[in-house]
Design an enzyme around this catalytic site. Sequence first.
Site, short mmCIF file in Angstrom:
data_model
loop_
_atom_site.label_atom_id
_atom_site.label_comp_id
_atom_site.label_asym_id
_atom_site.label_seq_id
_atom_site.Cartn_x
_atom_site.Cartn_y
_atom_site.Cartn_z
CE LYS A 122 -4.25 -0.57 2.00
NZ LYS A 122 -5.09 -0.68 3.20
CG PHE B 239 -29.43 9.07 2.39
CD1 PHE B 239 -28.54 9.85 1.66
CD2 PHE B 239 -28.97 7.91 2.98
CE1 PHE B 239 -27.22 9.47 1.52
CE2 PHE B 239 -27.65 7.51 2.85
CZ PHE B 239 -26.78 8.29 2.13
CB CYS C 261 -19.86 2.84 6.53
SG CYS C 261 -18.18 3.21 6.03
NE ARG D 96 -15.06 -1.93 2.23
CZ ARG D 96 -14.74 -0.93 3.04
NH1 ARG D 96 -14.34 -1.18 4.27
NH2 ARG D 96 -14.83 0.32 2.63
C1 UGA Z 1 -21.73 6.39 4.70
C2 UGA Z 1 -22.27 7.74 5.20
O1 UGA Z 1 -23.13 8.32 4.22
C3 UGA Z 1 -21.10 8.69 5.50
O2 UGA Z 1 -21.60 9.91 6.03
C4 UGA Z 1 -20.17 8.01 6.50
O3 UGA Z 1 -19.05 8.83 6.80
C5 UGA Z 1 -19.67 6.71 5.91
O4 UGA Z 1 -20.80 5.86 5.63
C6 UGA Z 1 -18.76 6.06 6.90
O5 UGA Z 1 -19.24 5.68 7.98
O6 UGA Z 1 -17.55 6.03 6.69
P1 UGA Z 1 -20.87 5.54 2.30
O7 UGA Z 1 -20.74 4.20 2.94
O8 UGA Z 1 -19.76 6.07 1.46
O9 UGA Z 1 -21.10 6.65 3.46
O10 UGA Z 1 -22.15 5.49 1.41
P2 UGA Z 1 -23.58 6.19 1.32
O11 UGA Z 1 -23.55 7.26 0.33
O12 UGA Z 1 -24.09 6.49 2.68
O13 UGA Z 1 -24.44 5.00 0.72
C7 UGA Z 1 -24.62 3.80 1.48
C8 UGA Z 1 -25.52 2.84 0.76
O14 UGA Z 1 -26.85 3.32 0.80
C9 UGA Z 1 -25.21 2.60 -0.72
O15 UGA Z 1 -25.29 1.22 -0.96
C10 UGA Z 1 -26.30 3.36 -1.44
O16 UGA Z 1 -26.60 2.81 -2.68
C11 UGA Z 1 -27.46 3.22 -0.49
N1 UGA Z 1 -28.48 4.29 -0.61
C12 UGA Z 1 -28.16 5.58 -0.38
C13 UGA Z 1 -29.78 3.95 -0.97
O17 UGA Z 1 -30.09 2.76 -1.19
N2 UGA Z 1 -30.72 4.94 -1.08
C14 UGA Z 1 -30.43 6.23 -0.85
O18 UGA Z 1 -31.34 7.08 -0.95
C15 UGA Z 1 -29.11 6.57 -0.50
#
Ligand code: UGA
Length: 447
Positions: A38, A261, A272, A342
Site C-alpha cells: 500500500k 436518502f 459502513c 464490500r
Molecule cells: C456512509 C455515510 O453516508 C457517510 O456519512 C459516512 O461517513 C460513511 O458511511 C462512513 O461511515 O464512513 P458511504 O458508505 O460512502 O457513506 O455510502 P452512502 O452514500 O451512505 O451509501 C450507502 C448505501 O446506501 C449505498 O449502498 C447506497 O446505494 C445506499 N443508498 C443511499 C440507498 O439505497 N438509497 C439512498 O437514498 C441513498
Amino acid sequence: MASPKITVIGTGYLGATHAAAMAELGFDVLGLDISPEKIATLERGEAPMYEPGLDELLRKHVAGHEGASGRLRFTTSYAEVGEFGDVHFICVNTPQKHGEYACDMSYVDAAVESLAPHLTRPALVVGKSTVPVGSADRLAARLAELAPAGEEAELAWNPEFLREGFAVQDTLHPDRLVVGVRSERAEQLLREVYATPVAEGSPFIVTDFPTAELVKTSANSFLATKISFINAMAEVCEAADGDVVKLAEAIGHDDRIGKKFLRAGIGFGGGCLPKDIRAFMARAGELGASEALSFLREVDSINMRRRAQMVELTREAVGGSLLGKRVGVLGATFKPDSDDVRDSPALNVAGQLHLQGAQVTVYDPKGLENARAIFPTLGYADSAIGAVRGADVVLHLTEWREFKELDPAELGEAVATRHVLDGRNTLDPALWRKSGWTFRALGRPTA
Ligand code: UGA
C-alpha cells in the site's frame, strides 16, 4: 509557533484521503501503513482504491513527484511516526467481527499499542475510526499507561463523516467537525489543524468522548433508517400498486423530511452502514440499552428483504425458474463512483441468482477486479453490452451514470428478451418501454 506535524496511521479509504487533505491544507504529513504494498502504491502517487480526485491530490503532494509540494511522505515505521508527529490521526478500519454483530477493534488497539511506546514528547493522538461508544475512554487509559510521555500524550476523538465517491470534497469541506476532548490544549491543537475548513464555514462542535463517538454511529443509523423507511414504503407500494418514486418526491418537499436518502431500491451496503448499525446494536446490548435500538434490527431486515425481492422479481421475469437462465447484471459496487464491493447489494443479488442456477454476467465500470476477487465463479464482461448479450433479463443494480445514458434500443438488439428490472430507480421507465422493453422496478407499478 510552527504548524503541528501530522501523522496518519492506516492509509485505507479514510487515511489516504485524510493524509492527502492535510497536505493540501499546508501541513507536513507522514502516513503509515503496515502494508508495504500500500505504501509503495501511495508513493507512486496512486490511491489504493478508486476515489475521484484522490490520485491528483496525492501527486500534488507526495514527495518525489515532479512539481509536488513534497509535504506528504509515507512509512511503515512507528518509530519514525512517533519521532515526526505532534498530532497522530488513527484511521484504521473497524470491520464487523466474523459471525457476530460487534465491531472488531483489533486494528485500533494495535495502532494505539504500536504508537504509544514511541511517544516520548507531548503529542495528541486523534481517533477517527468508527468505534463502539466507550472505546476512547479505554484507549486513553491504555495510552497513558504505555506512552513514555505519560499524560503529555493525550487522546481526542474526531469521527469522520466522509462518503465514498466524495471523500476528497467531504474531507476538505466537511459539513461539520466534531471533536471529543478532555483538555483545552487538545481543543486548541484541533482548532489549529482545522483552521481552514472552520474559516470557510464548517461548524466546529466540541464535546466529550462518548458524545463524539455516538454522533458518528447515530448519524449512520439515521441514514440507514431513512433508506429502510423508504424501502418499507416501496413494499407497501408494491402491495397497493403505488409508486414509491413519486411518493419520495412528494414527501421530500417537506423540509423537515428532505429529499436526500429517500431513493428506494435494493438497499444500503458498503463498509459502513450495515456493520455500523449492527455494532451499535451490539454495544447498546452491552450497555443494557438494547431496547432503545431494537428498531435497527427492523432497519437491517427491511434492507436484506429488498435484495431477496430483487431475486424474486428476476425469477418471475424469467418464468418461474432461474435454472440456466441468462441474467445480465449492470453494476457490482455498493454505490457508483467507487470500486468498493464490500457488502454490495448488487453483488449479493448477482451471487444469489448464480447460486440458484442462473447464468449471470456482470459488468461494472470500476468494480470488476474487486468483484472477481471475492466472487470468481460469476461471469464478467468488460462492457454493458457484453454483460447483456443473449440475456433473458437485464438487472440494473448500481446507478452508474453510464447506465442511465445507455440506449435501450441498442441494448435491445443484444438481448434475447427485452426485460429490464431497475433495482435503483434511476432509469426512465418511459424511455425503455418506448423501445419495447418490459420494465419493472422495486416499489413501482408494473406498467
Ligand atoms: C456512509 C455515510 O453516508 C457517510 O456519512 C459516512 O461517513 C460513511 O458511511 C462512513 O461511515 O464512513 P458511504 O458508505 O460512502 O457513506 O455510502 P452512502 O452514500 O451512505 O451509501 C450507502 C448505501 O446506501 C449505498 O449502498 C447506497 O446505494 C445506499 N443508498 C443511499 C440507498 O439505497 N438509497 C439512498 O437514498 C441513498
